[in-house]
Write a protein that holds these residues in place. Sequence first.
Motif, short mmCIF file in Angstrom:
data_model
loop_
_atom_site.label_atom_id
_atom_site.label_comp_id
_atom_site.label_asym_id
_atom_site.label_seq_id
_atom_site.Cartn_x
_atom_site.Cartn_y
_atom_site.Cartn_z
N ASP A 50 -7.62 -45.10 29.92
CA ASP A 50 -7.73 -44.56 28.57
C ASP A 50 -7.06 -43.19 28.54
OD1 ASP A 50 -8.39 -43.81 26.01
OD2 ASP A 50 -10.49 -44.43 26.16
N LYS A 51 -5.95 -43.09 27.80
CA LYS A 51 -5.18 -41.84 27.73
C LYS A 51 -5.47 -41.06 26.45
CE LYS A 51 -1.34 -43.74 30.44
NZ LYS A 51 0.13 -44.03 30.46
N ARG A 52 -6.42 -41.53 25.66
CA ARG A 52 -6.69 -40.87 24.39
C ARG A 52 -7.39 -39.53 24.57
NH1 ARG A 52 -9.95 -45.56 21.51
NH2 ARG A 52 -10.75 -45.65 23.66
N ASN A 53 -7.04 -38.60 23.69
CA ASN A 53 -7.74 -37.32 23.61
C ASN A 53 -7.74 -36.88 22.15
OD1 ASN A 53 -5.21 -35.95 23.08
ND2 ASN A 53 -4.79 -36.10 25.28
N ALA A 54 -8.35 -35.76 21.88
CA ALA A 54 -8.49 -35.31 20.49
C ALA A 54 -7.13 -35.07 19.84
CB ALA A 54 -9.32 -34.03 20.45
N LEU B 149 -5.57 -37.29 16.72
CA LEU B 149 -5.33 -36.59 15.46
C LEU B 149 -3.90 -36.81 14.99
CD1 LEU B 149 -6.42 -34.67 13.30
CD2 LEU B 149 -5.65 -32.75 14.72
N ILE B 150 -2.94 -36.75 15.93
CA ILE B 150 -1.53 -36.98 15.58
C ILE B 150 -1.34 -38.38 15.03
CG2 ILE B 150 0.79 -37.25 16.54
CD1 ILE B 150 0.11 -34.97 18.48
N ASN B 151 -1.94 -39.38 15.69
CA ASN B 151 -1.81 -40.77 15.23
C ASN B 151 -2.47 -40.98 13.87
OD1 ASN B 151 -0.31 -41.50 17.40
ND2 ASN B 151 -1.82 -42.84 18.33
N PHE B 152 -3.61 -40.34 13.63
CA PHE B 152 -4.27 -40.44 12.33
C PHE B 152 -3.33 -39.92 11.24
CE2 PHE B 152 -6.78 -38.64 8.88
CZ PHE B 152 -7.60 -39.71 8.54
N TYR B 153 -2.68 -38.79 11.52
CA TYR B 153 -1.75 -38.20 10.56
C TYR B 153 -0.54 -39.12 10.33
CZ TYR B 153 2.05 -35.22 8.88
OH TYR B 153 3.11 -34.72 8.19
N LEU B 154 0.05 -39.64 11.43
CA LEU B 154 1.25 -40.46 11.31
C LEU B 154 0.99 -41.78 10.58
CD1 LEU B 154 2.79 -39.91 14.87
CD2 LEU B 154 3.62 -38.97 12.70
N ARG B 155 -0.18 -42.37 10.84
CA ARG B 155 -0.51 -43.64 10.19
C ARG B 155 -0.67 -43.49 8.68
NH1 ARG B 155 -4.13 -44.96 14.93
NH2 ARG B 155 -3.09 -46.65 16.07
N HIS B 156 -1.05 -42.30 8.24
CA HIS B 156 -1.30 -42.08 6.81
C HIS B 156 -0.17 -41.30 6.13
CE1 HIS B 156 -5.33 -43.04 8.31
NE2 HIS B 156 -5.60 -43.43 7.09
N LYS B 157 0.93 -41.12 6.87
CA LYS B 157 2.08 -40.43 6.31
C LYS B 157 3.19 -41.44 6.04
CE LYS B 157 3.94 -36.34 5.31
NZ LYS B 157 3.36 -35.43 4.31
N LYS B 158 3.72 -41.45 4.85
CA LYS B 158 4.76 -42.41 4.48
C LYS B 158 5.97 -42.29 5.39
CE LYS B 158 7.43 -44.06 0.52
NZ LYS B 158 7.78 -43.82 -0.90
#
Length: 257
Positions: free
Chosen positions: A28-32, A36-45
């Motif tokens: 598991d390579k996930r961290n805060a 957070l970056i992926n949350f932003y990218l997924r919701h950015k057009k």
Amino acid sequence: MSNNHRKVFVYMLEQYNSTYWLKKCGEDKRNAINRLINFYLRHKKNRSHLVLTSGLSPKERFKKEVTLLDYANKHGLSTPDLIFKGRSFFITKNAGEPIHRQDEKRHTGLFMKATDVLCDFHRHNMIHGRPAMRDIVVNEEGKVTFLDLEEARISSNPTLRTRDFLLFLLDSYRLKQVSDETRLRALLHWYQEFGQGTEKAFRLTETVLNRFCWIAKLVLMVRKKNRLSEQLLALRQLLKSFEQEKHRLATHIALDH
């Protein structure tokens, strides 16, 4: 932490004089930050293609890599043959040894073969993501294969293609016998087919290299030898030559007309 205590996710298997590699669902390579970056990218057009693989769960990363291996095998791309896949592991056939460990006299030819393979990836809208020399191998017949698709993705995005090829060139400085003339020829060859829409990516790369090259120079002054610093400065010079050659060719074409 000692290597003896690190979890192992890749195993070598030998059977009937053949070698295979078994890869388990990874760590598991996930961290805060990457979450957070992926949350932003997924919701950015128009930014979802930039989602970080490190921000995915181990199962998501594993499923993604198997899907990409299937895609590559289906399209005849030079990746390891997928022999078997289970719920939490897959097995591929051994494809050879890294090209930077080959006889230095072979480096130029192997580099050009690797260039052709990466171009073939891009023709099929596949981004390798981490085309380092350790993940590019050659077998006894001279076939070049790209390993480790954990950072790969399906995309025709010109920025990702550009980053892919520049990372390949950056790590190609491990191949000491490959000249910058050869690298420039490879870059021009790639650019001729995939250059449309890449100007912004090249300008950004050049800006970053120019702005922070002093750090690489300072590191070399202190440590005398640092491979990454040497590679970054060499790539900066290569991109300067690339821009000059593009300008020369554009001028030549304009004069012909």
